[in-house]
Motif scaffolding. Sequence first.
Motif, PDB file in Angstrom:
ATOM      1  N   VAL A 199       0.810  -1.122  -0.046  1.00  0.00           N
ATOM      2  CA  VAL A 199       0.100   0.071   0.092  1.00  0.00           C
ATOM      3  C   VAL A 199       0.966   1.334   0.014  1.00  0.00           C
ATOM      4  N   ASN A 200       1.940   1.344   0.979  1.00  0.00           N
ATOM      5  CA  ASN A 200       2.720   2.410   0.787  1.00  0.00           C
ATOM      6  C   ASN A 200       3.519   2.633  -0.486  1.00  0.00           C
ATOM      7  N   ASP A 201       3.776   1.578  -0.982  1.00  0.00           N
ATOM      8  CA  ASP A 201       4.723   1.752  -2.411  1.00  0.00           C
ATOM      9  C   ASP A 201       3.535   2.298  -3.383  1.00  0.00           C
ATOM     10  N   TYR A 202       2.400   1.874  -3.461  1.00  0.00           N
ATOM     11  CA  TYR A 202       1.335   2.276  -4.400  1.00  0.00           C
ATOM     12  C   TYR A 202       1.071   3.791  -4.165  1.00  0.00           C
ATOM     13  N   LEU A 203       1.044   4.233  -2.991  1.00  0.00           N
ATOM     14  CA  LEU A 203       0.618   5.434  -2.674  1.00  0.00           C
ATOM     15  C   LEU A 203       1.736   6.430  -3.134  1.00  0.00           C
ATOM     16  N   ARG A 204       3.114   6.155  -2.919  1.00  0.00           N
ATOM     17  CA  ARG A 204       4.123   6.843  -3.369  1.00  0.00           C
ATOM     18  C   ARG A 204       4.252   6.823  -4.733  1.00  0.00           C
ATOM     19  N   ILE A 205       3.804   5.668  -5.572  1.00  0.00           N
ATOM     20  CA  ILE A 205       4.071   5.748  -7.060  1.00  0.00           C
ATOM     21  C   ILE A 205       3.000   6.774  -7.442  1.00  0.00           C
ATOM     22  N   THR A 206       1.693   6.345  -6.879  1.00  0.00           N
ATOM     23  CA  THR A 206       0.588   7.332  -7.736  1.00  0.00           C
ATOM     24  C   THR A 206       0.719   8.770  -7.331  1.00  0.00           C
ATOM     25  N   ARG A 207       1.281   9.175  -5.944  1.00  0.00           N
ATOM     26  CA  ARG A 207       1.741  10.456  -5.886  1.00  0.00           C
ATOM     27  C   ARG A 207       2.466  11.213  -6.725  1.00  0.00           C
ATOM     28  N   ARG A 208       3.557  10.481  -7.197  1.00  0.00           N
ATOM     29  CA  ARG A 208       4.740  10.816  -8.157  1.00  0.00           C
ATOM     30  C   ARG A 208       3.873  11.023  -9.509  1.00  0.00           C
ATOM     31  N   ALA A 209       2.852  10.174  -9.722  1.00  0.00           N
ATOM     32  CA  ALA A 209       2.232  10.243 -11.056  1.00  0.00           C
ATOM     33  C   ALA A 209       1.336  11.395 -11.081  1.00  0.00           C
ATOM     34  N   ARG A 210       0.690  11.660  -9.938  1.00  0.00           N
ATOM     35  CA  ARG A 210      -0.500  12.531  -9.623  1.00  0.00           C
ATOM     36  C   ARG A 210       0.249  14.075 -10.007  1.00  0.00           C
ATOM     37  N   ALA A 211       1.378  14.177  -9.602  1.00  0.00           N
ATOM     38  CA  ALA A 211       2.052  15.497  -9.761  1.00  0.00           C
ATOM     39  C   ALA A 211       2.407  15.809 -11.494  1.00  0.00           C
ATOM     40  N   VAL A 212       2.472  14.657 -12.120  1.00  0.00           N
ATOM     41  CA  VAL A 212       2.938  14.711 -13.417  1.00  0.00           C
ATOM     42  C   VAL A 212       1.465  15.210 -14.006  1.00  0.00           C
ATOM     43  N   VAL A 213       0.475  14.423 -13.669  1.00  0.00           N
ATOM     44  CA  VAL A 213      -0.865  14.704 -14.324  1.00  0.00           C
ATOM     45  C   VAL A 213      -1.222  16.111 -14.032  1.00  0.00           C
ATOM     46  N   ASP A 214      -0.956  16.762 -12.793  1.00  0.00           N
ATOM     47  CA  ASP A 214      -1.619  17.905 -12.496  1.00  0.00           C
ATOM     48  C   ASP A 214      -0.680  18.892 -13.490  1.00  0.00           C
ATOM     49  N   ARG A 215       0.465  18.755 -13.797  1.00  0.00           N
ATOM     50  CA  ARG A 215       1.279  19.542 -14.590  1.00  0.00           C
ATOM     51  C   ARG A 215       0.970  19.499 -16.143  1.00  0.00           C
ATOM     52  N   VAL A 216       0.717  18.203 -16.524  1.00  0.00           N
ATOM     53  CA  VAL A 216       0.647  17.941 -18.130  1.00  0.00           C
ATOM     54  C   VAL A 216      -1.052  18.091 -18.506  1.00  0.00           C
ATOM     55  N   PHE A 217      -1.806  17.481 -17.574  1.00  0.00           N
ATOM     56  CA  PHE A 217      -3.114  17.275 -17.997  1.00  0.00           C
ATOM     57  C   PHE A 217      -3.905  18.727 -17.569  1.00  0.00           C
ATOM     58  N   TRP A 218      -3.823  18.967 -16.275  1.00  0.00           N
ATOM     59  CA  TRP A 218      -4.612  20.190 -15.713  1.00  0.00           C
ATOM     60  C   TRP A 218      -3.802  21.334 -15.882  1.00  0.00           C
ATOM     61  N   ASP A 219      -2.613  21.536 -16.449  1.00  0.00           N
ATOM     62  CA  ASP A 219      -2.008  22.753 -16.836  1.00  0.00           C
ATOM     63  C   ASP A 219      -1.801  23.701 -15.446  1.00  0.00           C
TER      64      ASP A 219
END
Length: 979
Positions: free
Chosen positions: A959-979
Motif C-alpha cells: 500500500v505504501n509503495d502504491y501511494l508513493r508511486i501514484t503521488r509521483r504520477a499525480r504530480a505529472v498529471v497536474d502539470r501536464v493534463f490540468w496545466d
Amino acid sequence: MGFEDAEGAAAVLGKLGDAADSLVHLLAVTADPDQATRYLAELTERADDGTELLEDLIDDEGFAMRLLLVLGASSALGDHLLHHPEQWRELTSPDLGSTRPPAFALRADLLRAVGADPASATPVSDMDDTAAVDALRVEYRRLLLRLASRDLAHGVGMDDVAAELSDLAAGTLEAALAVARARVGDAASTCRLSVVAMGKCGGRELNYVSDVDVIFVAEPADGVEETPAIRAATQLASNMMRICSDHTAEGTIWPVDAALRPEGKSGPLVRTVASHQGYYERWAKTWEFQALLKARPVAGDAALGREYCERIGPMVWSAAEREGFVTDVQAMRRRVLEHIPAQHAERQLKLGSGGLRDVEFAVQLLQLVHGRGDEKVRCPATLSALAELTRGGYVGREDGASLDAAYKFLRTLEHRIQLAQLRRTHVVPDDAESLRRLGRSMGFRRQPIAELDQQWKQHRREVRRLHEKLFYRPLLAAVAKLPGDEARLTPEAAKQRLAALGYADPVGALRHLEALTSGVSRSAAIQRTLLPVMLEWFADAPDPDAGLLGFRKISEALGSTHWYLRLLRDEGQVAYRMALVLASSRYGTDLLQRAPEGVALLGKENGLVPLSREALEKEMVEVGLRQTDPVQAIEAVRAIRRRELFRVATADLVGELDVAAVGLALTDITVATLEAALAVASAAIEAERRAPLPTRMAIVAMGRFGGHELSYGSDADVMFVHEPLEGVDGHEASTAATHVANELRRLLALPGTDPALDIDTGLRPEGKQGPLVRSLDSYAAYYAKWSAVWEAQALLRADALVGDRGLRDRFTAMADPLRFPADGITDKDVREVRRIKARVDSERLPRGADPATHLKLGRGGLADVEWTVQLLQMQHAGKIESLRTTRTLDALAAAVEADLLPEEDADALRQAWSTASRLRNAIMLVRGRPSDSLPRDPREKAAVAHLCGYAPGESDELVNDYLRITRRARAVVDRVFWD
C-alpha cells in the motif's frame, strides 16, 4: 549352421569319430561353434576318460548343452577345463538345471577346499599356504563353471545369477579370511573382524568379474587392548585381500577393493564401529552414504557386522536431508560421464549415458529420498528396489517395467562380455568376430550383430530417457528437504504440521488428507508421496486451506485418469505450479475446477506460452463451424477460451508474463473468441435466412480492448460496423447485420462453465439510444455532423480487430482524421476534455471508495494516466505519426521521443499505470471477481501482495509503495493534463 571356418571345423570334428554326427547340431547353437568344437576335441584328448565324456554327451543332451554352451561362450572356462579336465563331470548332474546352491553350501565347499572347518571358519588342517591359495582358486572356478553352465543352458534369471555370484564371492572372502588367520597365527585371536561387502556384492548383484568392494570393521577380543587388536585385524584384512588378488599358478580370483572406507585409500584399512560412526557423523560426503546403501556383512564376525550396519543405517536413511543432497548426487553422476574416455563413451555399457549406472543412480536416489519414510524401498538390490518403488507409486508402472527390462538386458550383456575371457570389462567390443559371438550368446541367431545392436540401442535410449525423467525429477529435491518423519505422510505427522504450516482449519485439512491418502490403492500411495511436498507448497502461498481443498476436488475429478497423478509425481514443476494456482488464486482454481484436464497444460513444453492470435482464431473458428447447432458451437469456442484464460492466468501467477504481456494475451483471446462467435452467429443467421448475408461485418474494439490492455475482469467494449454488398438494399443489410450482432451477444451471454465475456456497446454513437449496428457510411455521417470531443477521444482506443479485413481498414481510415486532427484540438476542446474528466472524477468514484487507493479513478490511477496520454495524442498526433496508436504505453514512449514529455515524467506515469494494472489483475486472480479498490480484508490484501512479489507480512509495504508511486504520477498529471 553357424560355423565360420567350416573346413577347419570339419577337420576337428573328424577327431571325435562317430560322436560328431550327434553333436554337430548342438555345437551349432553355441555362441562360437568353432571355438566350442576346438575345446571339445582337446578336452576329450586331455581327459583320462575322454571316451566316457563323448558317450555321456551323446546320451545326455542336458549335459551336452551345459558343457558345449560354456565352451562356445567362454575361452577362459574352456582353458580352465583343459587345465582341470576331470571337472567336466561337474556338469553332468541333472540337478544343475533346477537347483540353485544355497549360500551356506557354497561357503562350506570353499572353506573345505582350503582345509578350514565350515562350522567355525577356522583352519583345521596343516595345508601348505601356497596349496591353500591355489586350492581356493580351483574351487572357485569349479563352482563358477557350474553356475555358468546353468546360466547359459537353463535360462537362469540375471538377478539369480548375480545373487549366486555374490554368494560365491562371500564364501570366497570367508575362505580367504581362514587362510589369512593361518598366516597371521595367534595374533588373529586378539581381534574380532567383520568384512562388510559394499557395491554390487553388498547388493547381491555381482558380475562374473568385478572388484569386490569391502569395508573392514574390527573390535578387540575380550581383555585385549584396542591398538594391538586393530594391528592384528589390519594384518588379517591385508592378507585376505592379497589371497584373493594375487596371481599364482592357478591364476587369480578378483581384486578386493577397500577404497570405499572412510578417508579412502589414505585412511586406516580397519576401524572400530565407533571410529566409523564418528567419521560418518562428522566428515562423510553425500556419495559415501549412497555407497553405504548396499552395505552387508558377508564374512568374519557376523554379529559385529550386524552391529556396524545397525549403527550406520540410520545415517544412510537421513542423508537425503543434507543441504544440497539431490544436486550433489546429480553432479556426481555428471562427473562420471565427463571422465569416460572419448573412445569408449559410445560403447560403455556401465558408465556411459543410457548405461547401467543411469539405472542404478536413479533408483538409489529415489530410494534415499523416499526410503526415509518408507522402509519397503530400502532393498539393496537394484531390481528389487525398482520393483518396490514401482509398487509404492514412486515410479510409474510402464516406466518401472521399461527400466526393469532394460537393466536385465544390459546386465546380461555385461555378463556375456565378461564371461568370454573372465576379464573385468564393461565395453562392448567393436570387432565383427567378438560381436557375432556376443550376439549369439544373447540368443540372436539369424543376424546376431544387427539384432544385438538394435536391441542394445533401443534399451540404451529408453534408459537415457527414463534416467533424465526420474533422476532429475524436480519433486525429488523438494521431498528431500522435508524432515524424515514427514517424507511419508501419516495422520500423526499431519496433525502436528498443519497448524504450524499456517492452515487456518487444521481439522478440515486433515479430513481432506485422509480422503486423499486412505486405502491401499495405487492412487492413495502416490498421494502419500505427493502430499508432504504439496502441503509445504500450499503453505508457501497465501491460502493453504483453499489450495488443499481445491487439490482434493481436482484429484477426485481426475483421480481415475491414467495420466493425472503420474504427471504430478514425475513432473515436479507441474505439481508446484498447480499448488501455486490452487493456494493463490480463486480465479485460476475456478477455471481448473470447471475443466480439470487443464492440469495437462502445466506439464507441456511451452505449455504456459500464450498461443498466437492467428493460431487461436484458426482453432476457434474451425471448432465453431464444425458444429451445426450454434449453442454447441459456442460452447466449444468458449471451452477453448477457458483453457487459454487458465494458461495466461497460470503464466501470470508463476511470473512468466508481465502486465503488458497479460493484456496482449487476453486481447488475443477475446479477438479470437469474437471472430469465432461472429462466424457462428453469421452461419446461424444465414441458415435462418436460407441465403448468404447481404453485408460485410466487422467489430471495432474500444477502450482497454482496443488498447490491447485487457485485464481479467474487463468487459469487451465494441462497436459493430457493416457494409452492404453491392446492389443490396441498405435496410435489408442493416437488419441482417443487427440479427447477427444480437445472435452473437445472445450466444456469448448463455450460462456456461467459463467466465462470462460481457459485450459492452455503450461507446457507440448515441450510446444505448443509438442503433446497435451502423453501416460505415452511417458512422462517417454521424461523426461528420454530431461528433463531440469525447467521442473523438473514445476513438483514440478504437481498433477494428474482428471481421472483414477490408471493412476494418476502411473504418480505420474513416476514424483517423477524427481522432488525430491535422492541427490538433482547439483550446475550447481541451477545456471540454478537462471538464469531462473533472466530472468523471467527482461523479464516477463509487461511494465509500478511497480516492487514494482506487486503481481506476483514484489520484494517479489508470484514468489519470490514460487521460493525460490521450490529451497529448489529440493535441499532437495529427503532426506526429508515432503518437497514432491505441496503446497507452506505446503512446507514452512516443511522447518522450517527440519531446512532449521528459523521460522522468513518462517513467512516473508508466510505473503508476503498470502498477495499477498489475494490482487490478492480482485482485481478480485472488478473489475471482473484479475490483478497482485495494482490498481491505487482511488475508486478501496479503494474497495480492504475495502475487505482486512482496514477502509475507509486507502487505502494508504494498500500500505504501502504491501511494508513493501514484503521488509521483499525480504530480505529472497536474502539470501536464490540468496545466
